[in-house]
Design an enzyme around this catalytic site. Sequence first.
Site, PDB file in Angstrom:
ATOM      1  N   ARG A 118      -4.836  -5.924  -9.040  1.00  0.00           N
ATOM      2  CA  ARG A 118      -5.897  -5.420  -8.138  1.00  0.00           C
ATOM      3  C   ARG A 118      -6.661  -4.231  -8.721  1.00  0.00           C
ATOM      4  NH1 ARG A 118      -3.850  -9.341  -6.744  1.00  0.00           N
ATOM      5  NH2 ARG A 118      -3.019  -9.902  -4.708  1.00  0.00           N
ATOM      6  N   SER A 173      -5.981  -5.352   3.689  1.00  0.00           N
ATOM      7  CA  SER A 173      -4.864  -4.387   3.636  1.00  0.00           C
ATOM      8  C   SER A 173      -5.420  -2.971   3.566  1.00  0.00           C
ATOM      9  CB  SER A 173      -4.009  -4.642   2.396  1.00  0.00           C
ATOM     10  OG  SER A 173      -3.525  -5.950   2.426  1.00  0.00           O
ATOM     11  N   GLU A 178      -5.671   1.923   0.637  1.00  0.00           N
ATOM     12  CA  GLU A 178      -6.158   0.995  -0.393  1.00  0.00           C
ATOM     13  C   GLU A 178      -7.691   0.942  -0.313  1.00  0.00           C
ATOM     14  OE1 GLU A 178      -4.517  -2.392  -2.052  1.00  0.00           O
ATOM     15  OE2 GLU A 178      -6.427  -2.016  -3.020  1.00  0.00           O
TER      16      GLU A 178
END
Length: 350
Positions: free
Chosen positions: A168, A238, A345
């Site tokens: 990511r 998320s 995040e």
Amino acid sequence: MLTIKTNYSLKPHNSFGLDVKAKYFVEYENADDLAEFLSNRSSMVNAQCSMFHIGSGSDLLFTKDFDGCILHSAVKGIEKIDECDGHVTLSVGAAENWDDFVAWTIAHGYYGLENLSLIPSEVGAAAVQNIGAYGAEAKDFIVSVHCVDMHTGRQVRHTKDECGFSYRRSNYKEQWRGQYAITHVVFSLPTEFHPNISYKGLSDLPTQGLTAQDVRNKVIELRRSKLPEPSQLGNAGSFFLNPIISADHYNDLRRQYPDIPHYPVTDNAQCSMLNVQCSRLKVPAAWLIEKAGWKGKSLGRAGVYHNQPLVLVNLGGATPDEIVALAAAIMEDVQHKFGITLKPEVIYLD
Ligand SMILES: Cc1cc2nc3c(=O)[nH]c(=O)nc-3n(C[C@H](O)[C@H](O)[C@H](O)COP(=O)(O)OP(=O)(O)OC[C@H]3O[C@@H](n4cnc5c(N)ncnc54)[C@H](O)[C@@H]3O)c2cc1C
């Protein structure tokens, strides 16, 4: 073409659906338009104001009106560059919708991206985030990324290795943040279908006669059963990273919470981002939030999704302050109960 709007509502440009405004909203159709804007910026907008490049805004939290210049790519198009040795090479405009691109590849007999179906993203941001799901990552198929250097206006090409992809992450998200505007991403995709279905949820698909469209349909079904659709319930996926803690800390917690899950940390880039040593353990943020009693709870018009506590949602008409307050309350509570600092995040913008 270059389009400049002032006091522009970003509501359609952030998946939380927050009604915030940008002082300037600048959209460019190609690299030359962007270079022209960068060199003549002072005559078009307030040259002192800060700039931020967005995609479809599904990883962002605008904490208030943006008193600067939001850049957005309108670079479209899918161009076939080459097809040989069982692979096709495609150059794709950064503003293409990711899921539309995935559907297009399957319809044209190009494979590999089906596991990444329905991730809300533009193609440019898919490279920034190295999006991943169901056992696949964008980096598995990216050959190179074409950009405009925001300081010089020059066009630059980065090879896959130069992009520094990891879980990511990419250099665009970390050390190059704000330095490049991505205009095109070049992909290499197999022209023969090799199913990648070992991941949980896909492994029960029958292998006989399986098509990429079957895998795509299954991924879409699974995603829809777990995550809220941003157009119906604003969210940014998320919200928090899974924290990494020491083995001692974990053992202390396990005495009190024998069911606390953990995973080994395998990604060095993630460790350095969280500023911890890799001998430590990862604990699911969703478990911590649920155990702290937040699953399905709300503060004002901001809530914790009933099916997945890692997802914060706009219950309807929430202000940025309400989302920020909910996130802060969860972080404080998790800190208090477990001695663990949760880190967002999503990217906070102010
Ligand atoms: C419901 C939901 C589910 C999700 N599921 C997943 C998942 O399974 N896997 C996953 O990896 N992510 C997931 N995400 C997160 C999100 O989809 C990704 O981070 C996605 O790549 C964000 O794309 P975007 O176009 O919305 O980018 P934005 O959120 O607008 O921007 C993200 C970053 O990319 C930069 N950026 C965007 N476009 C450009 C450009 N052209 N040039 C330079 N920089 C640019 C921005 O500056 C920012 O740093 C999910 C999000 C939601 C809302």
